[in-house]
Design a protein around this motif. Structure first.
Motif, short mmCIF file in Angstrom:
data_model
loop_
_atom_site.label_atom_id
_atom_site.label_comp_id
_atom_site.label_asym_id
_atom_site.label_seq_id
_atom_site.Cartn_x
_atom_site.Cartn_y
_atom_site.Cartn_z
N ALA A 54 -14.21 -83.43 -1.83
CA ALA A 54 -12.38 -83.53 -2.20
C ALA A 54 -12.47 -82.13 -2.23
N GLY A 55 -13.27 -81.51 -3.06
CA GLY A 55 -12.33 -79.98 -3.28
C GLY A 55 -12.49 -79.36 -2.69
N ALA A 101 -7.91 -86.29 -4.58
CA ALA A 101 -7.81 -85.74 -6.14
C ALA A 101 -9.30 -85.21 -6.40
N GLY A 102 -9.38 -83.75 -5.84
CA GLY A 102 -10.79 -83.09 -6.25
C GLY A 102 -12.27 -83.76 -7.90
N PHE A 103 -11.76 -84.61 -8.84
CA PHE A 103 -12.53 -84.98 -9.85
C PHE A 103 -13.27 -86.47 -9.06
N PHE A 104 -13.07 -87.06 -8.04
CA PHE A 104 -14.09 -87.84 -7.82
C PHE A 104 -14.97 -87.61 -6.82
N PHE A 105 -14.85 -85.86 -6.20
CA PHE A 105 -16.22 -84.99 -6.29
C PHE A 105 -16.70 -85.52 -4.75
N LEU A 106 -17.09 -86.50 -5.17
CA LEU A 106 -18.38 -86.92 -3.76
C LEU A 106 -18.10 -88.87 -3.49
N LEU A 145 -14.11 -97.96 -8.97
CA LEU A 145 -13.66 -98.55 -9.94
C LEU A 145 -12.46 -97.34 -10.22
N LEU A 146 -12.92 -96.49 -10.54
CA LEU A 146 -11.69 -95.42 -10.13
C LEU A 146 -11.09 -95.73 -9.14
N LEU A 147 -11.35 -95.85 -7.69
CA LEU A 147 -10.09 -96.00 -6.71
C LEU A 147 -9.52 -97.08 -7.24
N ARG A 172 -5.49 -88.17 -17.06
CA ARG A 172 -6.72 -88.06 -16.25
C ARG A 172 -7.15 -88.71 -15.36
N ILE A 173 -7.28 -90.07 -15.16
CA ILE A 173 -7.67 -91.17 -14.27
C ILE A 173 -6.43 -90.67 -13.37
N HIS A 174 -5.09 -90.37 -13.83
CA HIS A 174 -4.22 -90.09 -12.62
C HIS A 174 -3.98 -88.98 -12.06
N GLN A 175 -4.68 -88.07 -12.38
CA GLN A 175 -4.30 -87.02 -12.10
C GLN A 175 -4.81 -86.71 -10.56
N ASN A 176 -4.01 -85.36 -9.79
CA ASN A 176 -4.08 -85.67 -8.29
C ASN A 176 -3.83 -83.59 -8.25
#
Length: 306
Positions: free
Chosen positions: A71-72, A185-190, A240-242, A299-303
């Motif tokens: 993502a990032g 959302a960059g904090f997904f990472f992968l 689960l984050l999705l 944190r969960i909804h950061q974009n």
């Protein structure tokens, strides 16, 4: 086509010089006349940008000093891009020469389209489909399936269709969509970041289309390795984050119950039987992340944004 807007082709390199060179050799042969190629090096052990620049002087190479993930890394490339359209490709893909024109034509023809995706076949089995559309996401388990997966391509999926998701290996969107919806959302990472992005694009009122006239070949799982601990952690956490970011509280509650009392114990018993301590640790950390951040909605909804 008579109008050829600039398309920015973006891909990430992470310790894969040979694969990235093969990718660049492929995209350098495409027939679309107005494009730029941006390669983001995600903090590889060796900085190969100078070597790649020498071999491909017409392309743009950016090095990040930290690994930003899928993502990032793509977000960094998008921010450096000049194109009207952003074509995100895995670096472990190779493309047909005319793959880009059908994607641009589809987006130009219909302003309701916010993202398009290519048909994807397996590189090592070039007549076998990996992706030809997708089924809707199950909101309790965050599962969706690729239509046509592992089938021989005999033209049975050669109609352009609206689809819930395109393959993250080959997807295109526009600058205007990114300005309205934001980036991944960059904090997904992968893993799951492209699905989350597409959920947000659809919620903004856009359609997502599968374009079978565009063909890409994918060397699947080269980037992180098949069944690696890295792959297992991000898939477990981001699944689960999705759900937490995109579905209602009832869906989230059921998902917590399913993962905590069914999925996690089931996998835990399998890992114990195999004495696979690494997988036990990986899945425990992934699930624990959500309990630690159970009420941290910010944190969960950061974009990320363009």
């Amino acid at each position: 086509m008579t109008d050829y807007p600039l398309v920015s082709i973006i891909a990430i390199n992470f310790n894969q010089l040979r694969v990235t060179i093969e990718f660049l050799q492929s995209v350098s042969k495409i027939s679309y006349p107005n494009y730029e190629v941006i390669i983001v090096d995600n903090a590889s052990k060796e900085d190969t940008s100078a070597l790649l620049k020498q071999q491909f002087p017409e392309f743009i190479f950016i090095r990040s000093e930290e690994n930003l993930g899928f993502a990032g890394g793509n977000n960094l490339g998008i921010r450096k891009a000049k194109g009207e359209y952003f074509m995100l490709l895995n670096n472990d893909t190779e493309v047909e020469t005319g793959f880009l024109e059908p994607l641009v034509e589809a987006m130009q023809a219909n302003p309701k389209i916010g993202m398009v995706g290519s048909k994807v076949r397996f590189f090592d089995s070039p007549e076998t489909i990996q992706y030809a559309g997708a089924t809707p996401m199950t909101k309790y388990t965050a599962t969706s399936h690729f239509i046509g997966h592992n089938q021989k391509d005999e033209g049975q999926y050669d109609q352009q269709t609206i689809t819930p998701f395109v393959s993250g290996a080959a997807m295109m969107t526009s600058r205007s969509v990114c300005k309205k919806v934001g980036l991944m959302a960059g904090f997904f990472f992968l893993y799951y970041e492209e699905l989350d992005w597409q959920e947000r694009i659809r919620k903004a009122g856009y359609e997502i289309h599968y374009i079978p006239q565009s063909l890409v070949f994918h060397k699947e799982s080269i980037s992180v390795g098949k069944n690696s601990p890295l792959q297992a952690y991000w898939k477990s956490r981001n699944r689960l984050l999705l759900i937490r970011r995109n579905y209602n509280q009832f869906n989230v509650f059921i998902s917590f119950l399913f993962l905590t009392f069914i999925s996690y114990p089931y996998h835990l018993l399998k890992y114990i039987a195999r004495r696979d301590l690494v997988s036990i640790k990986v899945h425990s950390i992934a699930l624990g992340w959500h309990y630690f951040n159970a009420f941290n909605m910010k944190r969960i909804h950061q974009n990320d944004y363009l």
